[in-house]
Design a protein around this motif. Structure first.
Motif, mmCIF file in Angstrom:
data_model
loop_
_atom_site.group_PDB
_atom_site.id
_atom_site.type_symbol
_atom_site.label_atom_id
_atom_site.label_comp_id
_atom_site.label_asym_id
_atom_site.label_seq_id
_atom_site.Cartn_x
_atom_site.Cartn_y
_atom_site.Cartn_z
ATOM 1 N N ILE A 59 -7.534 -6.077 -3.402
ATOM 2 C CA ILE A 59 -6.461 -6.789 -4.092
ATOM 3 C C ILE A 59 -5.288 -7.024 -3.133
ATOM 4 N N HIS A 60 -4.863 -8.269 -3.055
ATOM 5 C CA HIS A 60 -3.642 -8.627 -2.323
ATOM 6 C C HIS A 60 -2.697 -9.288 -3.325
ATOM 7 N N SER A 61 -1.515 -9.631 -2.862
ATOM 8 C CA SER A 61 -0.612 -10.344 -3.747
ATOM 9 C C SER A 61 0.168 -11.391 -2.969
ATOM 10 N N HIS B 20 4.942 -13.085 1.885
ATOM 11 C CA HIS B 20 4.363 -11.799 2.295
ATOM 12 C C HIS B 20 3.275 -11.407 1.316
ATOM 13 N N CYS B 21 2.370 -10.555 1.800
ATOM 14 C CA CYS B 21 1.462 -9.900 0.863
ATOM 15 C C CYS B 21 2.264 -8.790 0.203
ATOM 16 N N ALA B 22 2.148 -8.682 -1.122
ATOM 17 C CA ALA B 22 2.985 -7.728 -1.841
ATOM 18 C C ALA B 22 2.160 -6.654 -2.545
ATOM 19 N N GLU B 23 0.955 -6.419 -2.037
ATOM 20 C CA GLU B 23 0.125 -5.367 -2.645
ATOM 21 C C GLU B 23 -0.453 -4.555 -1.488
ATOM 22 N N LEU B 24 -0.237 -3.261 -1.515
ATOM 23 C CA LEU B 24 -0.723 -2.413 -0.421
ATOM 24 C C LEU B 24 -2.231 -2.585 -0.276
ATOM 25 N N CYS B 25 -2.658 -3.170 0.880
ATOM 26 C CA CYS B 25 -4.058 -3.566 1.002
ATOM 27 C C CYS B 25 -4.728 -2.977 2.231
ATOM 28 N N GLY B 26 -4.048 -2.083 2.937
ATOM 29 C CA GLY B 26 -4.648 -1.495 4.121
ATOM 30 C C GLY B 26 -3.583 -1.282 5.180
ATOM 31 N N SER C 184 -2.630 -2.827 7.777
ATOM 32 C CA SER C 184 -1.802 -3.945 8.256
ATOM 33 C C SER C 184 -1.208 -4.758 7.104
ATOM 34 N N HIS C 185 -1.102 -4.131 5.955
ATOM 35 C CA HIS C 185 -0.538 -4.819 4.789
ATOM 36 C C HIS C 185 0.812 -5.471 5.099
ATOM 37 N N SER C 186 1.671 -4.716 5.803
ATOM 38 C CA SER C 186 3.022 -5.234 6.055
ATOM 39 C C SER C 186 3.028 -6.379 7.061
#
Ligand code: CUA
Length: 354
Positions: A173-175, A209-215, A217-219
């Motif tokens: 899941i990403h956001s 930005h991606c707003a869901e902790l996804c791994g 390199s999420h940030s």
């Protein structure tokens, strides 16, 4: 004395911090400076809730101050207990009804906005653009199904028009979060597709930005949305459709780079067309504002990225050290000359100094 000094000091610190942080709103990254329909709607909701909270705070503090002063223990009256009011029906009704009214004031526009933002009534109509968005660890793919265009990291849209996004994820899941234009929407793996729309008021390069902790390199999972006029958008679509993936580059190093790229990278990547692979479609790579969504578009950065992607975006899928630095330099020459459209290159990016 010290206690008071300490309190003043922290008060001062908080005040200064508030002023400082209030300046953090980036023009193209701030929900507080909306440049699109969804963001404007969301800011209105924020302002209503803040107004209600301030109203409640002032009333409660006023009553609190009044009681403190009015019922303070006075000399000679140490043991007098003021008149008790428990079980007072009028008061009970008042402080039950007031919160209900306040919640209604908040709920009605919130529900309205929720339905408004989920509206898909014009999707599929003549001339209405729908873009398929696929989130991947840690990059974004944008496919313009009607136009047979696939691109990544940088999404082009026309201003003043609703553009629908059909969103899903290829892994976790990403956001998708575009604060200054449209708010946020999750992308899910599997069959569950989410839809949202963007409507940008002004031309500009907006940051997402991606707003869901996804791994790990999420940030670093950033993207850009480039809003241009309708004419420029049409031009961009034309330019992208006419890309010849096999076009021979001008310089010898870029030609060698092309061959190296075809031999080493093409099993995952693509250049032009609508193909969506394991890796990003690099059709207009030379036009990109950033490399891998985060690095300045210099040759040095690109070589670093090609040789050691794991050091720049830990946990990403790109294999490390499959080419030497010398080979990577040629591939970089090839990729950086992939400039198929000059649309959007003159669009103002605010706060370049960030
Ligand atoms: Cu994708 Cu966080």
């Amino acid at each position: 004395m010290r206690g008071w000094m300490g309190k003043f000091r922290s008060l001062f610190l908080f005040g200064a911090l508030t002023l400082l942080l209030a300046g953090c709103g980036e023009e193209n990254l701030s929900a507080l400076k909306p440049k699109g329909y969804g963001a404007e709607l969301l800011l209105d909701l924020m302002l209503i809730s803040i107004a209600i909270m301030i109203f409640v705070f002032i009333i409660v503090m006023a009553i609190y101050a009044f009681v403190l002063v009015r019922y303070r223990e006075k000399k000679g009256q140490e043991h007098i207990i003021p008149k008790q009011t428990e079980g007072n029906k009028t008061l009970e009704v008042i402080w039950t009804v007031i919160p209900i009214i306040l919640l209604l004031v908040l709920a009605i526009p919130t529900v309205q906005a929720t339905f408004d933002l989920a509206d898909k009534s014009t999707q599929g109509d003549e001339g209405v653009i729908t873009i398929d968005v696929t989130a991947n660890q840690y990059w974004w793919q944008f496919t313009y199904a009607d136009q047979e265009i696939a691109t990544s990291q940088e999404l082009y849209i026309p201003t003043g028009e609703r553009v629908y996004l059909n969103m899903k994820s290829s892994d976790v899941i990403h956001s998708f979060w575009l604060p200054s234009i449209a708010g946020k929407m999750d992308t899910n793996p599997g069959e569950n597709m989410n839809t949202m729309y963007l409507e940008a008021y002004e031309e500009g390069v907006y940051w997402g930005h991606c707003a869901e902790l996804c791994g790990p390199s999420h940030s670093l999972m950033d993207f850009r949305v480039i809003a241009v006029s309708q004419d420029e958008y049409d031009q961009w679509v034309e330019d992208m459709k006419n890309i010849d993936p096999e076009a021979t580059p001008e310089t010898t190093t870029a030609q060698e780079g092309q061959e190296l790229f075809n031999n080493n990278c093409m099993s995952c990547h693509a250049i032009g067309g609508a193909s969506a692979g394991v890796g990003p479609n690099l059709a207009n790579f030379g036009n990109r504002e950033k490399i891998a969504g985060i690095l300045e578009p210099t040759k040095e950065n690109l070589v670093d990225w090609i040789v050691h992607p794991d050091e720049i975006k830990p946990g990403n899928q790109m294999p490390t050290e499959i080419v030497s630095e010398e080979e990577a330099s040629k591939i970089a020459d090839y990729l950086l000359q992939l400039q198929h459209s000059d649309v959007g290159t003159d669009v103002p990016t605010q706060n370049e100094d960030e």
